[in-house]
Structure formats: structure tokens, C-alpha cells
Design an enzyme around this catalytic site. Structure first.
Site, PDB file in Angstrom:
ATOM      1  N   CYS A   1      -5.332 -28.004  42.912  1.00 37.93           N
ATOM      2  CA  CYS A   1      -5.092 -26.856  42.026  1.00 37.93           C
ATOM      3  C   CYS A   1      -5.455 -25.522  42.676  1.00 37.93           C
ATOM      4  O   CYS A   1      -5.072 -24.468  42.172  1.00 37.93           O
ATOM      5  CB  CYS A   1      -5.852 -27.042  40.718  1.00 37.93           C
ATOM      6  SG  CYS A   1      -5.343 -28.525  39.845  1.00 37.93           S
TER       7      CYS A   1
ATOM      8  N   HIS B   1      -6.815 -20.157  37.364  1.00 34.73           N
ATOM      9  CA  HIS B   1      -6.150 -21.453  37.254  1.00 34.73           C
ATOM     10  C   HIS B   1      -6.170 -21.894  35.787  1.00 34.73           C
ATOM     11  O   HIS B   1      -7.206 -21.815  35.117  1.00 34.73           O
ATOM     12  CB  HIS B   1      -6.858 -22.483  38.135  1.00 34.73           C
ATOM     13  CG  HIS B   1      -6.320 -23.860  37.943  1.00 34.73           C
ATOM     14  ND1 HIS B   1      -4.976 -24.133  37.992  1.00 34.73           N
ATOM     15  CD2 HIS B   1      -6.941 -25.033  37.654  1.00 34.73           C
ATOM     16  CE1 HIS B   1      -4.784 -25.413  37.760  1.00 34.73           C
ATOM     17  NE2 HIS B   1      -5.954 -25.981  37.550  1.00 34.73           N
TER      18      HIS B   1
ATOM     19  N   ASN C   1      -1.685 -27.734  32.372  1.00 32.99           N
ATOM     20  CA  ASN C   1      -2.231 -27.521  33.718  1.00 32.99           C
ATOM     21  C   ASN C   1      -1.180 -27.954  34.743  1.00 32.99           C
ATOM     22  O   ASN C   1      -0.900 -29.138  34.882  1.00 32.99           O
ATOM     23  CB  ASN C   1      -3.517 -28.342  33.866  1.00 32.99           C
ATOM     24  CG  ASN C   1      -4.136 -28.220  35.251  1.00 32.99           C
ATOM     25  OD1 ASN C   1      -3.535 -27.684  36.175  1.00 32.99           O
ATOM     26  ND2 ASN C   1      -5.350 -28.732  35.384  1.00 32.99           N
TER      27      ASN C   1
HETATM   28  N1  COA Z   1      -7.636 -37.480  22.421  1.00 31.69           N
HETATM   29  C1  COA Z   1      -8.612 -37.914  21.645  1.00 31.69           C
HETATM   30  N2  COA Z   1      -9.819 -38.289  22.099  1.00 31.69           N
HETATM   31  C2  COA Z   1     -10.004 -38.215  23.431  1.00 31.69           C
HETATM   32  C3  COA Z   1      -9.022 -37.773  24.319  1.00 31.69           C
HETATM   33  C4  COA Z   1      -7.784 -37.403  23.768  1.00 31.69           C
HETATM   34  N3  COA Z   1      -6.773 -36.957  24.512  1.00 31.69           N
HETATM   35  N4  COA Z   1      -9.510 -37.797  25.576  1.00 31.69           N
HETATM   36  C5  COA Z   1     -10.767 -38.248  25.493  1.00 31.69           C
HETATM   37  N5  COA Z   1     -11.064 -38.497  24.183  1.00 31.69           N
HETATM   38  C6  COA Z   1     -12.304 -39.024  23.634  1.00 31.69           C
HETATM   39  C7  COA Z   1     -13.130 -39.784  24.622  1.00 31.69           C
HETATM   40  O1  COA Z   1     -12.692 -41.115  24.734  1.00 31.69           O
HETATM   41  C8  COA Z   1     -14.503 -39.685  23.989  1.00 31.69           C
HETATM   42  O2  COA Z   1     -14.597 -40.634  22.978  1.00 31.69           O
HETATM   43  P1  COA Z   1     -15.973 -41.442  22.744  1.00 31.69           P
HETATM   44  O3  COA Z   1     -16.979 -40.401  22.388  1.00 31.69           O
HETATM   45  O4  COA Z   1     -15.616 -42.368  21.632  1.00 31.69           O
HETATM   46  O5  COA Z   1     -16.244 -42.118  24.049  1.00 31.69           O
HETATM   47  C9  COA Z   1     -14.503 -38.309  23.330  1.00 31.69           C
HETATM   48  O6  COA Z   1     -13.113 -37.932  23.226  1.00 31.69           O
HETATM   49  C10 COA Z   1     -15.224 -37.255  24.134  1.00 31.69           C
HETATM   50  O7  COA Z   1     -14.831 -37.385  25.488  1.00 31.69           O
HETATM   51  P2  COA Z   1     -15.258 -36.361  26.566  1.00 31.69           P
HETATM   52  O8  COA Z   1     -14.652 -36.738  27.866  1.00 31.69           O
HETATM   53  O9  COA Z   1     -16.749 -36.181  26.508  1.00 31.69           O
HETATM   54  O10 COA Z   1     -14.563 -35.034  25.992  1.00 31.69           O
HETATM   55  P3  COA Z   1     -14.706 -33.573  26.478  1.00 31.69           P
HETATM   56  O11 COA Z   1     -15.149 -32.693  25.396  1.00 31.69           O
HETATM   57  O12 COA Z   1     -15.412 -33.483  27.798  1.00 31.69           O
HETATM   58  O13 COA Z   1     -13.172 -33.193  26.760  1.00 31.69           O
HETATM   59  C11 COA Z   1     -11.691 -32.943  28.608  1.00 31.69           C
HETATM   60  C12 COA Z   1     -12.431 -33.918  27.719  1.00 31.69           C
HETATM   61  C13 COA Z   1     -10.907 -33.725  29.652  1.00 31.69           C
HETATM   62  C14 COA Z   1     -10.723 -32.133  27.745  1.00 31.69           C
HETATM   63  C15 COA Z   1     -12.705 -31.977  29.280  1.00 31.69           C
HETATM   64  O14 COA Z   1     -13.735 -32.711  29.874  1.00 31.69           O
HETATM   65  C16 COA Z   1     -12.063 -31.112  30.313  1.00 31.69           C
HETATM   66  O15 COA Z   1     -11.194 -30.315  30.017  1.00 31.69           O
HETATM   67  N6  COA Z   1     -12.511 -31.209  31.583  1.00 31.69           N
HETATM   68  C17 COA Z   1     -11.897 -30.476  32.663  1.00 31.69           C
HETATM   69  C18 COA Z   1     -10.687 -31.217  33.108  1.00 31.69           C
HETATM   70  C19 COA Z   1      -9.782 -30.405  33.968  1.00 31.69           C
HETATM   71  O16 COA Z   1      -9.535 -29.258  33.685  1.00 31.69           O
HETATM   72  N7  COA Z   1      -9.246 -31.026  35.025  1.00 31.69           N
HETATM   73  C20 COA Z   1      -8.343 -30.419  35.921  1.00 31.69           C
HETATM   74  C21 COA Z   1      -9.053 -29.482  36.818  1.00 31.69           C
HETATM   75  S1  COA Z   1      -7.989 -28.775  37.965  1.00 31.69           S
END
Ligand code: COA
Length: 322
Positions: A111, A248, A278
Site C-alpha cells: 500500500c 492511504h 482500500n
Molecule cells: N463483520 C462482522 N464481524 C467481524 C468482521 C466483519 N467483517 N470482521 C471481524 N469481525 C469480528 C471478529 O471476528 C471479532 O469477533 P469476536 O469478538 O467474536 O472474536 C470482532 O469482530 C472484533 O474483531 P477485531 O478484529 O478485534 O475488530 P476490530 O475492531 O479490530 O476491526 C478491522 C477489524 C480489520 C476493521 C480493524 O482491525 C482494521 O481496520 N485494521 C486495519 C486493517 C487495515 O487497514 N489493513 C490494510 C492496511 S494497508
């Protein structure tokens, strides 16, 4: 001597995929995706390739700059999702747009790829090797996504963006910083074609994007503001001097967190992730293209670009628009 942006272009696949459409495939909802990421939809290839999307974006950038393809001296394509290992995407784009005088090659920094390619173009022009460059970021991430993994399939989209940059005496890019942290590569990874020869007996590689979302989130919140401050210090400017931050487009909450850490008004952080998700290395040039077309980036403004992604890679660039 520096480089200025002379024209921008963007290209998206035709197929728009809304959060509701994804919620029919995996256990998620429009509400969850919007609240956690700010994403409302993304565009997904139904046959468009990195080369076809980048070629469209490059042709638009040339048209807006009033330049012919034959005038391009350097053609860089940042991508982590090439359809072919050979020839590289940049050579395929060169053939499609008719940039027959250009030197063309690809660069992969995930990215942060567009930013790293822009820095490469700057270095070539500064050293007097070339006078101009077409710099593009393009991805068809949808082929690397596990569409059963709700933690990743909601985040990414396909697309391409490009800028034509040319030599300028004043303004343009004022400073650049880049960083890589290969020790933390495992937090966001994806296997490519595995080793498969008669002598290899190891296990096969993971073929889809795997990510520790929380780790990526905290890495971005920590490193991006620091990189922006480092680039501003190099340019002898302060956060208050910046008119627009083109970041980004990974996640709305990450961008909000970065604006808070920098003490800069969120109004200065335009976003298009609600519409396109993204798009990895395409995100910054796609957003730049939108902002130029809407007249939101104007002559005299100080603009900061900053990207981060797998590698881990990250960086920032300060420009005075001219
Ligand atoms: N829909 C519903 N629930 C979801 C889900 C979705 N699409 N994706 C994950 N969950 C669930 C998980 O399974 C978890 O459930 P649990 O508590 O029963 O285990 C719960 O939501 C929380 O998961 P978590 O990973 O802690 O959520 P979060 O608040 O960290 O959000 C992201 C997840 C991916 C949105 C967040 O971590 C994020 O944006 N990270 C950066 C990722 C990124 O930008 N990557 C590219 C970089 S270039």
C-alpha cells in the site's frame, strides 16, 4: 530541482459491490463495516486487469497534462497484484498506451507502493537522468482475497491511479521519507506462486491475504504521524502549514486517529474509502485524481502524501503545489 504533478488519472472496474452484497456471502453487515472501517462499497474486477486499469489511468493523466505518450521517459507501476510474472505490468502498460520511448518497470511496496514509486521518480529526475515520469499504482486485490474471510474481504477494492510528474525549478516535492520494517512482515501477508519443482518437498504457501488487523491498526497510528512529522521537519514546515493530507485510504478510524495525533483538523483529510474501499497502491493516486478534478488541490497549497502497508512499509512526502 524537483518534480510537480502535471496531470492525474484514475480508473475503476465497472462492478460495484456494496456492503449488503458482501453480507450475503459472509457473516457481516453494512452497519459493522461502516462503523469499523468507514467503507460503504468497493469496485471489483470482472475481467479488468492491473495493466488495463493502469493504462486507462495513465492515458487520462497524460490527457490532463496535455502530453503525448511518446514524451514519457520513465513509466513506473506500483502493484502487488500483477496478473503475470512476466512481462511486468509497466511494460504491458507501455504497450497499451504507446509510451514507446519510456523505460518501464514495476515496484512492489504494497500500500506504500505509489509513494515509493513517486520517490523513485523524484530521484531519477533530480539526478538529471529523466525529465518526466508516469507514476501509477494499480491493483486487482480481489484475486488475492479469501472471500470467505470476513476479516479481510470487506476491506479491499480494485482500481488504479496515475500521475504524470515533470521537472520543475520551484515548489513541487519538498521532502520525502520512507521506511521499511521487514521484521514485522507477518502481520499482513499473501503467498504468490509457490516453489514447485521435483526437488522441493516443503509445505505449500498460503495463497490469500492474511492479516492481524489490530496490529496493522496500531502500526499505522504510531508510524504514520511520526513519518509525516519527519517529512515536515525536513521541509522546515509545521503541521499547521499543511492544507491537505492525502493519506492511504485503509480505514476511516485510522485516518481520524492520525488527524488527532497530529493535532490537525479532520477537514484537511479528504477520503474516498467510503466509495472505493482500500485499493492498496492505487489509493493515493485515485484520491489525488478526485481532488484535482474537484479543484480541492490548488496552486500554492502545501499537500502531504502518506502511505503505509504490508512489508511493513510506510512513508510521507511534502509538496507545494505548482
Ligand atoms: N463483520 C462482522 N464481524 C467481524 C468482521 C466483519 N467483517 N470482521 C471481524 N469481525 C469480528 C471478529 O471476528 C471479532 O469477533 P469476536 O469478538 O467474536 O472474536 C470482532 O469482530 C472484533 O474483531 P477485531 O478484529 O478485534 O475488530 P476490530 O475492531 O479490530 O476491526 C478491522 C477489524 C480489520 C476493521 C480493524 O482491525 C482494521 O481496520 N485494521 C486495519 C486493517 C487495515 O487497514 N489493513 C490494510 C492496511 S494497508
Amino acid at each position: 530541482m524537483s518534480i510537480r504533478i502535471a496531470g492525474t488519472g484514475g480508473a475503476l472496474p465497472e462492478k460495484k459491490v456494496t456492503n449488503d452484497m458482501i453480507a450475503q456471502m459472509v457473516d457481516t453487515s453494512d452497519e459493522w463495516i461502516r462503523e469499523r472501517t468507514g467503507i460503504g462499497s468497493r469496485f471489483v474486477s470482472t475481467g479488468e486487469t492491473v495493466a488495463s486499469l493502469v493504462a486507462r489511468a495513465c492515458s487520462l493523466a497524460l490527457e490532463r497534462a496535455g502530453r503525448e505518450a511518446e514524451e514519457v521517459e520513465l513509466l513506473l507501476v506500483a502493484t502487488c497484484t500483477p496478473e503475470d510474472a512476466l512481462p511486468c505490468m509497466a511494460c504491458q502498460v507501455q504497450e497499451k498506451i504507446g509510451a514507446k520511448e519510456a523505460v518501464a518497470f514495476d515496484l512492489n511496496a504494497a500500500c506504500a507502493g505509489f509513494l515509493f514509486a513517486l520517490h523513485t521518480a523524484w530521484a531519477y529526475v533530480e539526478s538529471g537522468i529523466y525529465q518526466n515520469a508516469l507514476v501509477a499504482g494499480g491493483e486487482v486485490l480481489s484475486k488475492m482475497i479469501d472471500w470467505q474471510d470476513r476479516g479481510t474481504c470487506v476491506l479491499f477494492g480494485d482500481g488504479a491511479g496515475a500521475v504524470l510528474v515533470e521537472k520543475c525549478a520551484d515548489g513541487g516535492i519538498l521532502s520525502f521519507v520512507q521506511h521499511s520494517d521487514g521484521n514485522r512482515g507477518a502481520v499482513l501477508s499473501c503467498g504468490a506462486r509457490p516453489i514447485a519443482n521435483p526437488y522441493f518437498t516443503g509445505a505449500s504457501q498460503e495463497r490469500y491475504v492474511r492479516m492481524d488487523g489490530r496490529e496493522v491498526f496500531s502500526f499505522a497510528l504510531r508510524q504514520v504521524p511520526a513519518a509525516i512529522e519527519e517529512a515536515l521537519a525536513k521541509a522546515r514546515l509545521a503541521v499547521e502549514d499543511v492544507d491537505v493530507f492525502v493519506l492511504h485510504q485503509a480505514n476511516r478510524r485510522i485516518i481520524e486517529g492520525i488527524s488527532r495525533r497530529l493535532g490537525a483538523d479532520l477537514e484537511k483529510f479528504p477520503m474516498n474509502l467510503e466509495q472505493v474501499g482500500n485499493t492498496s497502491s492505487a489509493a493515493i493516486p485515485l484520491l489525488l485524481d478526485m481532488l484535482y478534478r474537484e479543484g480541492r488541490i490548488r496552486s500554492g497549497q502545501v499537500v502531504v502524501l502518506s502511505g503505509f502497508g504490508a512489508g511493513l512499509t510506510y512513508g510521507a512526502c511534502v509538496m507545494r503545489i505548482n
